[in-house]
Scaffold this active site. Sequence first.
Site, PDB file in Angstrom:
ATOM      1  N   LYS A  83       0.033   3.618  -2.744  1.00 21.42           N
ATOM      2  CA  LYS A  83      -1.165   4.449  -2.683  1.00 21.42           C
ATOM      3  C   LYS A  83      -0.558   6.004  -2.631  1.00 21.42           C
ATOM      4  O   LYS A  83      -1.274   7.244  -2.897  1.00 21.42           O
ATOM      5  CB  LYS A  83      -1.997   4.476  -1.373  1.00 21.42           C
ATOM      6  CG  LYS A  83      -2.793   3.327  -1.483  1.00 21.42           C
ATOM      7  CD  LYS A  83      -3.641   3.054  -0.418  1.00 21.42           C
ATOM      8  CE  LYS A  83      -4.745   2.000  -0.510  1.00 21.42           C
ATOM      9  NZ  LYS A  83      -4.124   0.492  -0.357  1.00 21.42           N
TER      10      LYS A  83
ATOM     11  N   SER B 278      -6.041   3.471   4.606  1.00 19.35           N
ATOM     12  CA  SER B 278      -5.529   2.680   3.325  1.00 19.35           C
ATOM     13  C   SER B 278      -6.617   1.913   2.711  1.00 19.35           C
ATOM     14  O   SER B 278      -6.405   0.867   2.088  1.00 19.35           O
ATOM     15  CB  SER B 278      -4.447   1.994   4.023  1.00 19.35           C
ATOM     16  OG  SER B 278      -3.533   1.682   2.783  1.00 19.35           O
TER      17      SER B 278
ATOM     18  N   SER C 169       0.901  -1.217  -0.026  1.00 24.43           N
ATOM     19  CA  SER C 169      -0.123   0.060  -0.187  1.00 24.43           C
ATOM     20  C   SER C 169       0.741   1.389   0.100  1.00 24.43           C
ATOM     21  O   SER C 169       0.139   2.427  -0.008  1.00 24.43           O
ATOM     22  CB  SER C 169      -0.912  -0.045   1.247  1.00 24.43           C
ATOM     23  OG  SER C 169      -2.304  -0.894   1.008  1.00 24.43           O
TER      24      SER C 169
END
Length: 433
Positions: A71, A132, A68
């Site tokens: 992101k 997230s 993640s």
Amino acid sequence: MEDKRVKSVLKWMQVVMVSVIALMIVVPTKVQAEEAIPVLADAAIVVDAETGQILYGQNDEAVLGIASMSKMMSEYLLFEAIEEGLVSWDEEYQVTDYSHRISQDLRLSNVPLRRDGLYTMKELYEAMAIYSANAATIGIAETIAGTEKAFVQMMNDKAVELGIEDAHFVNSTGLNNSFLLGMHPEGTGEDEENTMSARSVAILTKALLDDYPEILETAKIPELMFREGTSDEIRMVNWNTMLPGMEYEYEGMDGLKTGTTDFAGHSFAGTAKRDGVRLIAVVMKAVDAEGEGSYKARFDATRALLDHGFAFQEVELMKAGQQFMGQESLPVEKGEQEQVAIAVKEPVRLMVPSAQQEAYRTELELTEEAPITATVEEGQTVGQVKVLDATDNEVQYLQEKPAADVVATETVERSNWFALSMKSAVDFIKGLF
């Protein structure tokens, strides 16, 4: 008898001297080894956020899963789209079958999205930055690019634009494609995952902080209610528990993005600021002493990196206008003078360990071979400052090092044709004798 004693004493002194020299060689090596940071991770790096100076690196060019932390690129593209007026914070996203189904997967970090729901970019962004949330990220991607496939192309293109050569994005979230229920972007493998090196993650983090520092206003929020006051509200607790007041709090911590998958392990791109100095630390696939990955392991590794970095302090190695001893000038060819004075244009500053300030040194690196052909203009760049650390290695930066130019401090005009002809004649005669 006395000769034997003298020889014996001399031999003893020789042994002592050799031992002393050996100690002088071994001790610094031992000290250097002891200064290595105990970072239990497949890769790690800590850098000065302002200049990109690398303060410590460990396997930082190895390409690994980033989960993640991906992101951050989605956030960059969102801020850029907002800046360019392509979307607005109030713009509403109509949930698709894809984002809806992903949002219902309880194995993943998500906020539940209604199939017939409308959600603003601000809501989806907060869910992505704090919690997230994966489906929220897909919603942002679809809003900006129309499809996640097109958005992934934007992610890879932006990586190249930022000078990142090893990035490979296959989706907007950092999940393994196998979690996307067969709806992963067309042209990507069903078991692929985003990859990048720790150094490149640090480059992306620095770019996000440089271009859109407002990201920290959201990234530093410990918890927030999604859709507060509605039947869909959900408490979003920041996965970055190094924030003040949270379980692994660290002084000055205010961002940025965690990442966890089976492939990437427990990873984190964190940033903290103390006394005006901001650092970026990246750890990838962190483990504990038993070799097990965990949230604690990644934050312990990050703490070790940041502690190391904050033990550095900024020093001025050379002042503006300072000259190199023994290299105060350069020879000039075809000039009215045979030499031109040179000096450092701007102060040379960098971060150094407190205990090693005196060990750093500078060298002059010419941009062209001397002599320099006249005319030489005042302020003309003739070289750059090269900085060497305590081990005589050049100080490293994430990308290009800050310019520390060496310039001519006076103008040397070109001689006229008559003076040049006379000089050539004199040089010819000298050569004969």
